[in-house]
Design a protein around this motif. Structure first.
Motif, PDB file in Angstrom:
ATOM      1  N   LEU A  20      -3.384   0.086   4.308  1.00  0.00           N
ATOM      2  CA  LEU A  20      -3.259  -1.261   4.873  1.00  0.00           C
ATOM      3  C   LEU A  20      -3.801  -2.313   3.911  1.00  0.00           C
ATOM      4  N   SER A  21      -4.935  -2.026   3.296  1.00  0.00           N
ATOM      5  CA  SER A  21      -5.521  -2.976   2.349  1.00  0.00           C
ATOM      6  C   SER A  21      -4.619  -3.171   1.136  1.00  0.00           C
ATOM      7  N   CYS A  27       1.284  -7.790  -0.742  1.00  0.00           N
ATOM      8  CA  CYS A  27       2.212  -8.718  -0.088  1.00  0.00           C
ATOM      9  C   CYS A  27       1.885 -10.172  -0.412  1.00  0.00           C
ATOM     10  N   ARG A  28       0.628 -10.467  -0.629  1.00  0.00           N
ATOM     11  CA  ARG A  28       0.257 -11.859  -0.891  1.00  0.00           C
ATOM     12  C   ARG A  28       0.416 -12.234  -2.363  1.00  0.00           C
ATOM     13  N   PRO A  33       1.560  -5.953  -9.525  1.00  0.00           N
ATOM     14  CA  PRO A  33       1.179  -5.162 -10.708  1.00  0.00           C
ATOM     15  C   PRO A  33       1.603  -3.701 -10.567  1.00  0.00           C
ATOM     16  N   PRO A  34       2.558  -3.229 -11.361  1.00  0.00           N
ATOM     17  CA  PRO A  34       3.091  -1.877 -11.167  1.00  0.00           C
ATOM     18  C   PRO A  34       2.154  -0.760 -11.623  1.00  0.00           C
ATOM     19  N   VAL A  35       1.385  -0.993 -12.681  1.00  0.00           N
ATOM     20  CA  VAL A  35       0.509   0.069 -13.189  1.00  0.00           C
ATOM     21  C   VAL A  35      -0.604   0.364 -12.189  1.00  0.00           C
ATOM     22  N   THR A  36      -1.174  -0.682 -11.618  1.00  0.00           N
ATOM     23  CA  THR A  36      -2.211  -0.489 -10.601  1.00  0.00           C
ATOM     24  C   THR A  36      -1.652   0.282  -9.410  1.00  0.00           C
ATOM     25  N   ALA A  37      -0.455  -0.092  -8.977  1.00  0.00           N
ATOM     26  CA  ALA A  37       0.177   0.619  -7.859  1.00  0.00           C
ATOM     27  C   ALA A  37       0.426   2.080  -8.211  1.00  0.00           C
ATOM     28  N   GLY A  38       0.850   2.334  -9.445  1.00  0.00           N
ATOM     29  CA  GLY A  38       1.089   3.708  -9.869  1.00  0.00           C
ATOM     30  C   GLY A  38      -0.181   4.538  -9.893  1.00  0.00           C
ATOM     31  N   LEU A  39      -1.279   3.942 -10.353  1.00  0.00           N
ATOM     32  CA  LEU A  39      -2.554   4.665 -10.375  1.00  0.00           C
ATOM     33  C   LEU A  39      -3.047   4.964  -8.964  1.00  0.00           C
ATOM     34  N   LEU A  40      -2.903   3.995  -8.065  1.00  0.00           N
ATOM     35  CA  LEU A  40      -3.282   4.225  -6.669  1.00  0.00           C
ATOM     36  C   LEU A  40      -2.469   5.369  -6.066  1.00  0.00           C
ATOM     37  N   ALA A  41      -1.163   5.337  -6.314  1.00  0.00           N
ATOM     38  CA  ALA A  41      -0.288   6.374  -5.764  1.00  0.00           C
ATOM     39  C   ALA A  41      -0.613   7.742  -6.358  1.00  0.00           C
ATOM     40  N   ALA A  42      -0.861   7.792  -7.668  1.00  0.00           N
ATOM     41  CA  ALA A  42      -1.137   9.073  -8.326  1.00  0.00           C
ATOM     42  C   ALA A  42      -2.409   9.712  -7.777  1.00  0.00           C
ATOM     43  N   ASN A  43      -3.476   8.934  -7.683  1.00  0.00           N
ATOM     44  CA  ASN A  43      -4.735   9.481  -7.164  1.00  0.00           C
ATOM     45  C   ASN A  43      -4.597   9.937  -5.716  1.00  0.00           C
TER      46      ASN A  43
END
Length: 334
Positions: A20-21, A27-28, A33-43
């Protein structure tokens, strides 16, 4: 990083809070940032181990960061992959919330290619510094039980390094667990406080991250221009995204050709471009798809306009008066 001994416990519903966070934060943002999203998803995927990757990625027992085993077997798998594993849900969520905040700030200011290269460099540097610290304690102080043979996993070493980079130029103060400290030294304060509140946290791993961040800033300051890692990441990114960029340019070109956007005035030869007809009232070049002039609204009737294969005729005596032409233009675009 967290040490061995804190096995997985009940979830407690913290992962939905992380999701949710992350969604609310992205959304805002006008740019995601795609790299940050990729790192979050990978972990997160490594922790959850869904069925489609469960047989592909190694088990946590195979990737513990253990200096003794890394030196003994030259185990690069433990060296690199241990950062992406977490012991339990609180460990994962705390690290990912920190990554979400730091990653968005840094990637937005640096760009994705440079941020990706920096994360890759800090990962290797933080793990390497931690390894050297553990080996040094063994060689010089014969101190092996607490650090040289410990097992640890987690992304926090990289996060401490990112914190150093993020706050390197800060001149203000910040609150670390309720204690006001200079922002540039916040990582050091957090190192001590985390160890006080969470004794099983990997002190050496966190310290290695801070030292890696300082070393990275020193190297960055002594080198002008893009570093080789950044250039390599940019090259790979351009190569991978080339088909998409090519298709996008084709679509934009097609849209421009159909939209009928033209120019006002005659060319040196007096001939419009391919598939274009020129309005005799205002000399605006229109697409062949248009049935009336986009500039003045005159219809493309017989005698009005010519194609690439036609020469312009002399202006006839019944051309629109200048005042009428101006009025039509105003009505057209008002």
């Amino acid at each position: 990083m967290a040490n061995f001994g804190e096995g997985r416990r009940g979830t407690g519903g913290m992962l939905p809070l992380l999701a949710l966070s992350a969604v609310a934060e992205y959304c805002r943002l006008p740019w995601k940032p795609p790299v940050t999203a990729g790192l979050l998803a990978a972990n997160t995927l490594v922790y959850l181990r869904p069925a489609f990757i469960d047989q592909v990625i190694p088990h946590i027992s195979e990737v513990w960061f253990n200096p003794h085993l890394i030196f003994k077997h030259k185990d690069l798998k433990r060296f690199f992959l241990s950062a992406f594993y977490h012991l339990n849900e609180p460990h994962l969520v705390y690290n990912m919330m920190s990554l979400l905040w730091k990653g968005i700030k840094l990637e937005t200011s640096m760009g994705s290619s440079e941020f990706a290269s920096m994360v890759f460099a800090l990962l290797g540097m933080s793990q390497g510094v931690t390894l050297l610290l553990a080996k040094s304690l063994l060689v010089f102080f014969d101190y092996d039980r607490a650090y040289y043979n410990e097992y640890a996993v987690g992304f926090s070493g990289v996060l401490f390094a990112l914190k150093v980079v993020l706050n390197a130029q800060a001149e203000d103060y910040t609150s670390v667990y309720g204690i006001l400290v200079p922002t540039k030294y916040a990582a050091w304060a957090e190192l001590i406080l985390v160890q006080m509140f969470v004794p099983r946290a990997s002190f050496l791993g966190h310290l290695g991250g801070i030292l890696a961040g300082i070393l990275y800033m020193k190297l960055k300051g002594s080198h002008s221009g893009s570093d080789p890692v950044t250039m390599a990441v940019r090259g790979v990114t351009r190569m991978v995204t080339w088909p998409l960029r090519f298709l996008n340019s084709m679509v934009r070109s097609r849209r421009r050709r159909i939209s009928g956007r033209g120019r006002v005035g005659r060319s040196q030869t007096g001939i419009a471009g391919p598939g274009i007809w020129r309005c005799q009232s205002c000399t605006y070049d229109n697409s062949g798809w248009q049935s009336e002039c986009e500039m003045c609204g005159s219809g493309r009737g017989r005698g009005n306009g010519w194609s690439v294969s036609q020469r312009p005729t002399q202006s006839s005596s019944n051309d629109l008066p200048l005042d009428e032409l101006r009025r039509r233009r105003v009505e057209r675009f008002s």
